[in-house]
Design an enzyme around this catalytic site. Structure first.
Site, PDB file in Angstrom:
ATOM      1  N   HIS A 228       0.820  -1.225   0.000  1.00 38.62           N
ATOM      2  CA  HIS A 228       0.000   0.000   0.000  1.00 38.62           C
ATOM      3  C   HIS A 228       0.850   1.270   0.000  1.00 38.62           C
ATOM      4  O   HIS A 228       0.340   2.351  -0.301  1.00 38.62           O
ATOM      5  CB  HIS A 228      -0.989  -0.009   1.168  1.00 38.62           C
ATOM      6  CG  HIS A 228      -0.397   0.281   2.512  1.00 38.62           C
ATOM      7  ND1 HIS A 228      -0.077  -0.708   3.413  1.00 38.62           N
ATOM      8  CD2 HIS A 228      -0.067   1.448   3.109  1.00 38.62           C
ATOM      9  CE1 HIS A 228       0.413  -0.160   4.514  1.00 38.62           C
ATOM     10  NE2 HIS A 228       0.429   1.149   4.355  1.00 38.62           N
TER      11      HIS A 228
ATOM     12  N   ASP B  47       0.129  -7.623   1.394  1.00 36.63           N
ATOM     13  CA  ASP B  47       0.573  -6.241   1.530  1.00 36.63           C
ATOM     14  C   ASP B  47       2.098  -6.142   1.556  1.00 36.63           C
ATOM     15  O   ASP B  47       2.668  -5.346   2.305  1.00 36.63           O
ATOM     16  CB  ASP B  47      -0.020  -5.587   2.787  1.00 36.63           C
ATOM     17  CG  ASP B  47       0.090  -4.059   2.760  1.00 36.63           C
ATOM     18  OD1 ASP B  47       0.201  -3.494   1.653  1.00 36.63           O
ATOM     19  OD2 ASP B  47       0.076  -3.446   3.842  1.00 36.63           O
TER      20      ASP B  47
ATOM     21  N   SER C 235       4.604   2.632   7.897  1.00 33.69           N
ATOM     22  CA  SER C 235       4.263   1.465   7.080  1.00 33.69           C
ATOM     23  C   SER C 235       5.449   1.028   6.229  1.00 33.69           C
ATOM     24  O   SER C 235       6.079   1.842   5.546  1.00 33.69           O
ATOM     25  CB  SER C 235       3.084   1.785   6.155  1.00 33.69           C
ATOM     26  OG  SER C 235       1.907   1.948   6.892  1.00 33.69           O
TER      27      SER C 235
END
Length: 473
Positions: free
Chosen positions: A113, A143, A216
């Site tokens: 992402h 992911d 992230s």
């Protein structure tokens, strides 16, 4: 006497000081770990070209996902109209994340992402140098994404074993929250094997390490400086950290990364089943001692499970000897297997244990959806349930990929209304018996026991699930 009291007070103070020093000595010193690991952690920024779009009232659409306070700060800081491209040109949307180097020739791990839909990916190293990165491959299901920059002799992080990670163990995160490079936060492992909505194939590591937007893709490290996970998600109601962070286990991430580097895509094992959790009432209705296992609510026709003899209503207790305590354990185990692997499933069927042997299939790229159903010709069922049902036509059975069942034409009240049944729902099983007609449904309904958990399998818009209820009279 006063001398004795003073001596005792001094002894107590000395003991308290000793305990305090001992407690401080037991807390980990993160500085050597941070000094060693930080050079291999990178900042990732992406650029995505977007069509020209008018900005109403001077607000920036790219800020809409931020928490209200943070959004207001940015809107006050940015002059009206700034960032708006001349008509006919394109604007650029930018995002920020983290990553870490896994090989000295420039391979980098991050989240999918972070780089999804990016037209350009820029990686900034700890020495402030910047490199354009190539996307080697990405896997939305886990992911995970792999990047490559053209550089040599880069610092790398040592990979650990996430299976050996223990709940309560200290862990550390390094990343770029809100763009602040190489920020370090620490905490403990809160839980392992967590399943999140729409994330069936990753047994997440839950921590209380402070993770925020920008973290992230960054590494989760143990006290040996080994990567045990990739920081991926947070649970939040405010847009910021609330004490629940989730990381992808490094074992899962590296399995994905290796496949992406070799083939550009990821193959996963597949059984072709829709499962659900076994709660206390379902466990009672299926004759289980306690809630455990994965209840088979639906089978894909000609799928691996159907070919191997699995049936709707079976409760899967183990796969190749590995116990399934919660239903979420099954996708984790199956997803880690390779297409063509052999699987031995221990199941409960009609109160009896049996073992089924089957061959694991290859997970399809896209899930198939089944159309909702409407039936014709109704027959009133027993008033004990309070529903009117109808036979399924041949066309409806084909579209739903089922052999038999009845469709609900009307919910009149009573137990049916209380458990949330709706017009258009299809009932295929009642009290562990298959429903092949309206007549069979009425016969089973009339004979239902009272004051005991009763199971019912219902199809709603192509999705099957078991529900339970009790009849008071």
């Amino acid at each position: 006497m006063q001398t004795l009291k003073r001596s005792m007070a001094a002894l107590i103070a000395l003991l308290a000081l000793s305990l305090s020093v001992t407690a401080r000595a037991e807390l980990p010193d993160f500085t050597p770990l941070v000094e060693k690991a930080s050079p291999a952690v990178v900042n990732i920024s992406t650029t995505q070209k977007l069509p020209d779009r008018a900005m109403a009232g001077g607000s920036m659409p790219d800020l809409e996902g931020l928490p209200p306070g943070l959004r207001e700060f940015f809107e006050r800081s940015i002059p009206r109209g700034q960032g708006q491209a001349p008509r006919g040109q394109q604007r650029e949307a930018q995002s920020l994340g983290s990553g870490f180097i896994i090989s000295d020739d420039g391979y980098i791990l991050t989240n999918n992402h972070v780089v999804a839909d990016a037209d350009e990916i820029l990686v900034r190293l700890s020495d402030r140098s910047e490199h354009k990165a190539k996307l080697v491959g990405a896997d939305p299901r886990s992911d995970v994404a792999v990047l490559k920059i053209e550089a040599k002799n880069l610092p790398t992080l040592k990979l650990g074993d996430s299976d050996k990670l223990k709940v309560g163990e200290w862990v550390l995160a390094i990343g770029s929250p809100f763009g602040f490079d190489h920020s370090v936060t620490a905490g403990i492992v809160s839980a392992k094997g967590r399943s999140l909505p729409n994330e069936n194939y990753v047994p997440f590591i839950q921590t209380d390490v402070a993770i925020n937007p920008g973290n992230s893709g960054g590494p989760l490290l143990n006290l040996q400086g080994e990567v045990v996970g990739i920081n991926s998600q947070i649970f939040t109601r405010s847009g910021g950290f609330m004490g629940l962070s989730f990381a992808i286990p490094i074992d899962v991430a590296m399995n994905v990364a290796d496949q992406l580097k070799k083939a550009g895509k990821v193959s996963r094992g597949w059984l072709g089943v829709v499962i659900q959790e076994v709660n206390k009432d379902l466990a009672e209705s299926f004759g289980l001692d306690k809630p455990s296992g994965a209840l088979v609510a639906q089978l894909v026709e000609d799928g691996p499970a159907a070919k191997g003899g699995l049936q709707v209503g079976d409760v899967i207790l183990s796969l190749n000897g590995q116990g399934i305590n919660e239903s979420a354990d099954l996708p984790h185990l199956v997803g880690n297997m390779k297409p063509g692997d052999k699987a031995a499933l221990e199941v409960i069927r009609d109160g009896n244990r049996k073992t089924l042997n089957m061959t694991i299939g290859n997970l399809p790229d896209e899930d198939e959806e089944v159309a909702a159903v409407e039936g014709k010709g109704a027959e009133r069922s027993s008033n004990r349930l309070g529903v009117t049902v109808a036979e399924l036509t041949a066309e409806q059975r084909k579209s739903l990929d089922i052999k038999a069942g009845v469709v609900i034409k009307e919910v009149q009240g009573g137990p049916a209304a209380m458990i949330g049944l709706r017009q258009g729902d299809v009932i295929t099983h009642l009290n562990n018996r298959a429903v092949d007609s309206s007549k069979t449904f009425s016969e089973i309904a009339k004979a239902l026991p009272k004051d005991r958990s009763i199971s019912m399998r219902v199809l709603r818009q192509g999705r099957a699930s078991f529900i339970t209820f009790k009849l008071a009279e």
